[in-house]
Design a protein around this motif. Structure first.
Motif, mmCIF file in Angstrom:
data_model
loop_
_atom_site.group_PDB
_atom_site.id
_atom_site.type_symbol
_atom_site.label_atom_id
_atom_site.label_comp_id
_atom_site.label_asym_id
_atom_site.label_seq_id
_atom_site.Cartn_x
_atom_site.Cartn_y
_atom_site.Cartn_z
ATOM 1 N N ILE A 141 8.354 -7.543 10.553
ATOM 2 C CA ILE A 141 9.016 -6.986 9.371
ATOM 3 C C ILE A 141 9.111 -8.023 8.255
ATOM 4 N N VAL A 142 9.502 -9.235 8.610
ATOM 5 C CA VAL A 142 9.627 -10.281 7.592
ATOM 6 C C VAL A 142 8.270 -10.636 7.009
ATOM 7 N N ASN A 143 7.233 -10.706 7.848
ATOM 8 C CA ASN A 143 5.898 -11.023 7.344
ATOM 9 C C ASN A 143 5.387 -9.945 6.396
ATOM 10 N N VAL A 144 5.631 -8.687 6.728
ATOM 11 C CA VAL A 144 5.190 -7.599 5.853
ATOM 12 C C VAL A 144 5.937 -7.644 4.519
ATOM 13 N N GLN A 145 7.204 -7.938 4.559
ATOM 14 C CA GLN A 145 7.975 -8.037 3.320
ATOM 15 C C GLN A 145 7.447 -9.189 2.460
ATOM 16 N N THR A 146 7.089 -10.295 3.100
ATOM 17 C CA THR A 146 6.539 -11.426 2.353
ATOM 18 C C THR A 146 5.205 -11.075 1.716
ATOM 19 N N MET A 147 4.340 -10.404 2.468
ATOM 20 C CA MET A 147 3.040 -10.019 1.912
ATOM 21 C C MET A 147 3.193 -9.053 0.759
ATOM 22 N N PHE A 148 4.170 -8.174 0.847
ATOM 23 C CA PHE A 148 4.358 -7.264 -0.278
ATOM 24 C C PHE A 148 4.773 -8.030 -1.537
ATOM 25 N N ARG A 149 5.629 -9.009 -1.374
ATOM 26 C CA ARG A 149 6.054 -9.785 -2.531
ATOM 27 C C ARG A 149 4.887 -10.537 -3.146
ATOM 28 N N LEU A 150 4.004 -11.014 -2.297
ATOM 29 C CA LEU A 150 2.868 -11.772 -2.820
ATOM 30 C C LEU A 150 1.777 -10.863 -3.358
ATOM 31 N N PHE A 151 1.554 -9.723 -2.720
ATOM 32 C CA PHE A 151 0.465 -8.813 -3.114
ATOM 33 C C PHE A 151 1.039 -7.404 -3.241
ATOM 34 N N PRO A 152 1.724 -7.119 -4.333
ATOM 35 C CA PRO A 152 2.438 -5.839 -4.449
ATOM 36 C C PRO A 152 1.524 -4.637 -4.583
ATOM 37 N N SER A 153 0.291 -4.824 -5.000
ATOM 38 C CA SER A 153 -0.599 -3.676 -5.140
ATOM 39 C C SER A 153 -1.294 -3.308 -3.849
ATOM 40 N N LEU A 154 -0.988 -4.019 -2.789
ATOM 41 C CA LEU A 154 -1.645 -3.803 -1.504
ATOM 42 C C LEU A 154 -0.912 -2.728 -0.717
ATOM 43 N N SER A 155 -1.653 -1.821 -0.117
ATOM 44 C CA SER A 155 -1.075 -0.804 0.755
ATOM 45 C C SER A 155 -1.028 -1.353 2.169
ATOM 46 N N ILE A 156 0.163 -1.483 2.722
ATOM 47 C CA ILE A 156 0.365 -2.103 4.026
ATOM 48 C C ILE A 156 0.780 -1.029 5.024
ATOM 49 N N ILE A 157 0.048 -0.942 6.109
ATOM 50 C CA ILE A 157 0.341 -0.001 7.196
ATOM 51 C C ILE A 157 0.812 -0.827 8.383
ATOM 52 N N THR A 158 2.027 -0.584 8.820
ATOM 53 C CA THR A 158 2.667 -1.438 9.822
ATOM 54 C C THR A 158 2.966 -0.644 11.079
ATOM 55 N N GLU A 159 2.713 -1.283 12.209
ATOM 56 C CA GLU A 159 3.098 -0.714 13.509
ATOM 57 C C GLU A 159 4.273 -1.510 14.061
ATOM 58 N N LEU A 160 5.291 -0.808 14.459
ATOM 59 C CA LEU A 160 6.490 -1.427 15.009
ATOM 60 C C LEU A 160 6.658 -1.044 16.479
ATOM 61 N N THR A 161 7.386 -1.897 17.196
ATOM 62 C CA THR A 161 7.656 -1.605 18.602
ATOM 63 C C THR A 161 8.732 -0.537 18.748
ATOM 64 N N HIS A 162 9.789 -0.662 17.959
ATOM 65 C CA HIS A 162 10.925 0.248 18.051
ATOM 66 C C HIS A 162 11.000 1.109 16.790
ATOM 67 N N PRO A 163 11.017 2.418 16.925
ATOM 68 C CA PRO A 163 11.089 3.289 15.738
ATOM 69 C C PRO A 163 12.347 3.072 14.908
ATOM 70 N N SER A 164 13.442 2.666 15.539
ATOM 71 C CA SER A 164 14.682 2.499 14.791
ATOM 72 C C SER A 164 14.597 1.362 13.784
ATOM 73 N N ASN A 165 13.631 0.465 13.956
ATOM 74 C CA ASN A 165 13.514 -0.657 13.035
ATOM 75 C C ASN A 165 12.799 -0.301 11.741
ATOM 76 N N MET A 166 12.304 0.906 11.629
ATOM 77 C CA MET A 166 11.613 1.264 10.387
ATOM 78 C C MET A 166 12.592 1.354 9.214
ATOM 79 N N ARG A 167 13.861 1.367 9.491
ATOM 80 C CA ARG A 167 14.815 1.388 8.384
ATOM 81 C C ARG A 167 14.831 0.067 7.623
ATOM 82 N N PHE A 168 14.269 -0.976 8.218
ATOM 83 C CA PHE A 168 14.212 -2.261 7.531
ATOM 84 C C PHE A 168 12.966 -2.406 6.667
#
Length: 1199
Positions: free
Chosen positions: A860-887
């Motif tokens: 989650i933290v890495n994806v947030q960092t990449m968005f800040r650096l490359f905001p025009s990039l579409s990021i598709i993320t897979e998480l282990t726990h569905p409840s964490n998608m709120r972050f």
């Protein structure tokens, strides 16, 4: 039992010359203790071969008796049963003797009877004669003597057989002493008649009966080779102990009180029970001191024995609560149950299984037996104590590899067995090995039990091929991630389809998009035979496309597939050449199955039902209003007859699209296929699509003719479905697959040097597992146009092995690079600034953490960092726990996100299985968890076709004649079609494509007042009392119920909104707010500029050109609309503007199309309907006509 004999060798000894010695040797017994060399020498001397038979036990009289009385299970069981019967008989005879005894008649020592005249209740003198002597009738005495003789002989025999050298150990055993006390006096009375009436405490035999009962139960279970519960044994011992204490105390007090109050046996039993229960009424009490002493002794014994028994019972009860009990055979034969086998049971997995399993009405009477080798978790224990689950879920601690535990779960009587893998283990291969062994053990124990197996690694799938249903996690996750890159939000689409829902989510929300999205999420896949269906029964003999369109137009159901009775393969959209038959099985998407639907016809239709024999285009067009109400029982489908247009065969073109210009009208869908009208094969034979002039090709860019269509020559694992793909003429050398290093074949060292025409797709994974192969295949399938193929870059933490490189070297534009997303240099080298999609795969090493839900923290933290650096990039993320998608897209001060969080909690409290569906990242398809697809395996118990349909949709399987999932974008030129129902007709009539849903992106104004309105849901206020219908409510964003005349205004507003995205807000409420907004924008601009300078400096340091990297402040409207993950724009652009995206599955036919809607369609298989003459003169016009609806590349998106 026979011994061993010497026998002659027929090949060496002549029978006529046998000596007397040899004949004598034939009769010689060989003792089993004889040394082997002696037997060998004897055999060699006699010239004979020796046949030796060994005894199991010593051949002595004592051993034979021991074998019969002790060692042999069945005979020993009979002996113990006889012993128990004798002891119970002696106790019964004592009760008979007491009932026949008269204490007033005392037997003297000389054998004469005298009347007892000294019995006085108030006297403290004790008449010991009444205690020593009793009145025993002769028949009772004779039976007691006979029983005593048998018991004495048996006791002496067992003592002799148990003797091991210490006689005193045998004599001083309590059981032997009791036997002697209760048998020797009776034997003596045979030889000395005056002792016939002496008192013998025969009631003590109850303790010997208790011991015999325990031994008998042990022998019983040994004889029938079955284990019994320790809990049952302990309960039995406790009950027998209590009975023996009460019986011993009652008989002793009754006998001693012969010299006192002369209590009856019933009064004595009453006194003992009252005393042991600590009640003590005091109405019955012993009078003389011997009986009082006996009471004291009995109470002391009870205080010592009973607590020990209760402690052992409590310990066993606690252990049983940990390990679970047994599912009884009677329940298994009279009730239906399923078994769930898991390595470790987590609360999320348990609740997902229970909610999905019991969501089906016909499974409400089923029981779930959980077989798990670990101790029950505290949270699981707390949940299973809820009355809703405590009566239907049984937890057993045990292993599926033990037949005893499988017998406890009654696996042979189970309706099915679900075997789930532990995905949170670091070694997923080891987890698969455990799953495979469990599946083999269950199949060996219960061959007829249906198996539902979840496997993690695709290379292990063929080991469980025998299972009825198998779901491979890595296959689905990579295929879903790949389709998310070309078909936005495929993960959300499939997740909503495989979850059971009634479409009630979000119905109380004041947001129109939440109500529409929640209602459409209730659509699922169902099946029915054509001859039994009211939806499709009238289309017997018609084409599949005709049936699909008219069923959607009339009933609002979407027919997506069919299966012939003689063919076991399911075909998605087999095309117009497939003629429906009465025996076909139809697969359709609807809010509920047809059996739960109530058909409500209007009065006009009842009058005109007999006139429906002609073409539907000759009668007034029936456009249904999809007022589907998902209730607990049925669904009412309202069929109306709106006013027909002037010409039903022509669609009037809106005048605002251009005065004097006309667009082609929508042709009717034909009942039978017309080969000249439908051209689904241009992907294979259209030379204009793939051929590119050589002058247009940049250096290093492969030209179109270099690709061929064929099957990949190397499959990385057994069981992968062959798929026709775009391949290279020759396999690429392994050195050419490395993106960041040049070789002797080319000198390119970065993505810019390759000069790719299309944007990159970057996949960040830990290792190049075989499942990653399923990410490449859907993106290189033959039905993808060559001009739309995106280069694929695999960013791997660990370099791939040669086996994996051998599998991917045949695909065009597939590269790999060693690195990870934590390193900015690795991201820049792999060409992230030229990428359109970045797929972040959940890493195996991070799936397990000390705290369960912290496994996604790094991702989650890495994806947030990449968005800040490359905001025009579409990021598709897979998480282990569905409840964490709120972050994902987390903003602490965003009122709208907080309102969505409260809405999620409300839906969860209402029992929704899709409480997380309103989270913006999930609705937009930017995040998903593979655990969401666990329901796919659970649903297969009721819908055995769901796994097959999901694999066909994701491109994991390619059945000849079955279609595939793709998308098309609604452009400004396509808005004349106006409604989803008319688009359905257009696609069916022109290209035989079946739409199944819409992916919609809306401009949303997240004002503070609206957020406050959304938050009132928590206060229990009914938003329906203060809002209008969602169709008629005027909104600042697109409305699905708007009229066609609103489209020019919507397009004008969308252009204005797009222009506003690149500049700040122009209408401040006050001067103070304007200054505050300017300061905030300055601060944000400074932060963005700092990040931009950081990225550019790293690019210069690596020698990469900075051309192409765009600052956030320079984002255009096209770039904004290209990003599906636009929830972050509130931080970037303006606090009052944002966009949201969501999926509408099978929307109503009257849903208004909006600009930039992406329509999910199932396109028929081009190979299935190739005409005999592939070079048709009318191919190019047909292709041009259909090019208007083909999906565009993402970088060509226009507002």
């Amino acid at each position: 039992m026979a011994g061993a004999k010497l026998t002659e060798s027929p090949s060496e000894i002549d029978t006529d010359v046998r000596t007397d010695t040899q004949k004598a040797l034939d009769q010689t017994w060989i003792h089993p203790a004889m040394p082997l060399r002696t037997m060998g020498s004897l055999g060699s001397d006699a010239g004979q071969r020796v046949q030796v038979e060994f005894y199991v036990n010593e051949n002595t009289f004592k051993e034979r008796l021991k074998l019969f009385f002790i060692k042999n299970q069945r005979s020993s069981l009979r002996i113990r049963l006889l012993n128990l019967s004798l002891k119970l008989l002696t106790c019964l005879l004592y009760i008979v003797r007491v009932s026949l005894d008269d204490p007033t008649i005392m037997h003297a020592r000389n054998g004469t009877y005298v009347v007892n005249t000294t019995t006085n209740p108030s006297s403290t003198d004790i008449n010991w004669e009444l205690i020593i002597w009793v009145h025993r009738k002769t028949p009772v005495w004779a039976i007691q003597v006979s029983v005593a003789l048998i018991s004495f002989l048996e006791a002496m025999l067992l003592t002799y057989l148990s003797y091991k050298g210490n006689i005193w150990e045998q004599i001083f055993q309590i059981s032997f002493i009791l036997e002697m006390i209760n048998t020797v006096p009776f034997i003596i009375t045979i030889f000395w008649p005056p002792l016939k009436h002496i008192f013998v405490p025969v009631f003590l035999n109850c303790w010997l009966a208790k011991s015999a009962l325990e031994n008998m139960i042990n022998d019983l279970h040994r004889a029938i080779q079955r284990t019994h519960s320790a809990m049952f044994n302990q309960v039995l011992i406790l009950i027998c102990t209590l009975l023996c204490l009460v019986f011993t105390g009652a008989c002793g007090i009754q006998h001693l009180e012969r010299a006192g109050k002369n209590l009856s046996l019933f009064d004595s039993v009453y006194f003992c029970i009252v005393t042991f229960s600590t009640v003590g009424f005091g109405d019955v009490t012993p009078r003389i001191w011997p009986s009082q002493l006996l009471v004291v002794i009995m109470i002391c014994v009870a205080l010592v024995v009973l607590p020990l028994q209760f402690e052992e019972l409590a310990y066993l009860w606690m252990e049983r609560q940990k390990s679970g009990g047994n599912y009884s055979r009677h329940r298994a034969q009279t009730e239906k149950h399923v078994v769930l086998c898991v390595s470790s049971l987590k609360i999320d997995l348990l609740m997902d299984f229970l909610n999905e399993f019991y969501a089906h009405p016909r499974l409400q009477d089923y029981y779930v037996v959980i077989l798990c080798p670990t101790e029950m978790d505290i949270q699981v224990r707390r949940v299973l104590q809820i009355p809703l689950w405590s009566q239907r879920v049984i937890y057993l601690q045990g292993s599926a590899l033990k037949d005893q535990d499988l017998m406890r779960a009654k696996m042979d009587d189970a309706e099915s067995c679900f075997i789930l893998s532990s995905r949170n283990e670091e070694d997923r291969t080891s987890a698969d090995h455990q799953t495979i062994l469990r599946a083999w053990a269950v199949k060996d124990f219960a061959p007829n039990c249906p198996l539902f197996v979840q496997i993690l690694k695709p290379e292990n799938k063929f080991h469980v091929k025998f299972a009825d249903h198998v779901v491979c996690e890595e296959e689905f996750r990579y295929a879903m991630l790949a389709l998310n890159c070309v078909c936005p939000a495929t993960s959300t689409l499939v997740t909503l389809l495989v979850h059971t829902s009634r479409g009630q989510e979000g119905m109380l929300s004041p947001e129109a998009w939440q109500r529409t999205y929640g209602r459409c999420s209730g659509n699922e896949v169902y099946h029915i035979r054509l001859c039994d269906s009211k939806f499709f029964g009238e289309y017997d003999g018609k084409s599949f496309t005709y049936a699909s369109f008219h069923a959607h137009k009339k009933y609002g159901v979407c027919l997506i597939g069919v299966k012939r009775e003689e063919n076991k393969s399911i075909l998605l959209n087999p095309g117009p050449r497939h003629i429906m038959a009465a025996t076909d099985t139809c697969y359709y998407i609807n809010i509920t199955k047809e059996e739960n639907s109530a058909f409500i016809f209007k009065e006009e239709e009842k009058n005109n039902r007999g006139l429906a024999t002609g073409s539907l285009y000759d009668a007034p067009s029936r456009l249904p209003v999809q007022s589907i109400i998902a209730s607990m029982g049925t669904v009412a489908i309202d069929l109306q007859n709106p006013v027909a247009p002037e010409d039903p065969n022509k669609l009037g073109v809106p005048t605002e699209n251009g005065a004097g210009s006309r667009r082609p009208s929508i042709a009717p869908v034909l009942e039978l296929a017309d080969s000249s009208a439908i051209l689904p094969c241009e992907l294979l034979n259209d030379p204009l699509e793939d051929e590119t002039p050589q002058s247009d090709s940049e250096e290093g860019t492969p030209a179109g003719p270099e690709y061929v269509k064929g099957y990949p020559p190397n499959s990385p694992y057994i069981g992968s479905s062959p798929t026709l793909c775009h391949l290279l003429h020759q396999k690429a050398p392994f050195c050419c697959l490395r993106l960041d290093k040049g070789c002797k074949h080319n000198s390119f060292e970065d993505a810019k040097a390759y000069g790719f025409k299309n944007k990159l797709i970057i996949v960040s994974a830990e290792t190049a597992g075989n499942g990653l192969y399923n990410f490449i295949v859907p993106l290189r399938a033959y039905y993808r146009p060559k001009k739309e193929l995106n280069p694929i870059v695999l960013l791997l933490d660990n370099p791939p092995d040669n086996h994996f490189l051998e599998a991917i070297c045949c695909f065009p534009m597939v590269y790999f690079m060693a690195g990870n997303i934590d390193n900015l240099d690795n991201l820049l080298q792999c060409g992230i600034i030229y990428a359109d999609n970045l797929v972040v795969v959940d890493k195996e090493s991070t799936m397990s953490a000390e705290e369960d839900y912290m496994a996604d923290a790094k991702t989650i933290v890495n994806v947030q960092t990449m968005f800040r650096l490359f905001p025009s990039l579409s990021i598709i993320t897979e998480l282990t726990h569905p409840s964490n998608m709120r972050f994902m897209q987390f903003r602490a001060k965003d009122c709208y996100s907080l309102a969505l969080s409260k809405l999620e909690k409300i839906e969860r409290d209402k029992g929704s299985n899709l409480a997380f569906m309103f989270r913006l990242p999930f609705a937009a398809g930017r995040v998903f968890s593979i655990s969401m697809l666990d329901t796919l395996l659970y649903q297969s118990f009721v819908k055995d076709y769901m796994i097959t349909i999901a694999r066909l949709l994701l491109g994991l399987d390619t059945t000849p004649g079955s279609g595939y999932l793709c998308v098309m974008k609604v452009t400004e030129e396509d808005l004349w079609i106006r409604t989803y129902g008319r688009l359905f007709q257009k696609l069916c009539s022109s290209s035989a494509e079946i739409p199944i849903g819409i992916y919609r992106t809306e401009c949303h104004m997240f004002t503070s007042s609206e957020s406050q309105v959304s938050m009132t849901l928590e206060e229990g206020e009914d938003p329906r009392d203060r809002r209008e219908s969602w169709k008629d409510k005027p909104s600042h964003r697109y409305s699905t119920g708007s009229d066609q005349s609103e489209h020019p205004l919507l397009r004008k507003k969308s252009m204005q909104w797009a222009r506003r995205l690149s500049r700040k807000s122009s209408k401040p409420a006050s001067r103070a707010e304007r200054i505050s907004q300017q300061r905030l924008n300055l601060y944000r601009r400074s932060e963005r500029q700092e990040l931009s300078e950081l990225v550019k400096n790293r690019m210069k340091h690596l020698g990469l050109p900075t051309v192409g990297y765009e600052d956030v402040a320079n984002l255009t409207a096209s770039d904004v609309m290209n990003r599906v993950n636009l929830g972050y724009l509130q931080d970037e652009m303006n606090d009052q503007q944002n966009t949201l995206s969501y999926v509408l599955i099978n929307p109503p036919p009257d849903t208004i199309l909006e600009l930039n809607d992406i329509v999910y369609i199932i396109r028929s298989d081009p190979l299935a309907h190739m005409p005999d003459e592939q070079q048709m003169p009318g191919g190019q016009p047909g292709a041009k006509k259909r090019q208007e609806f083909s999906p565009d590349t993402r970088d060509e998106t226009d507002l």
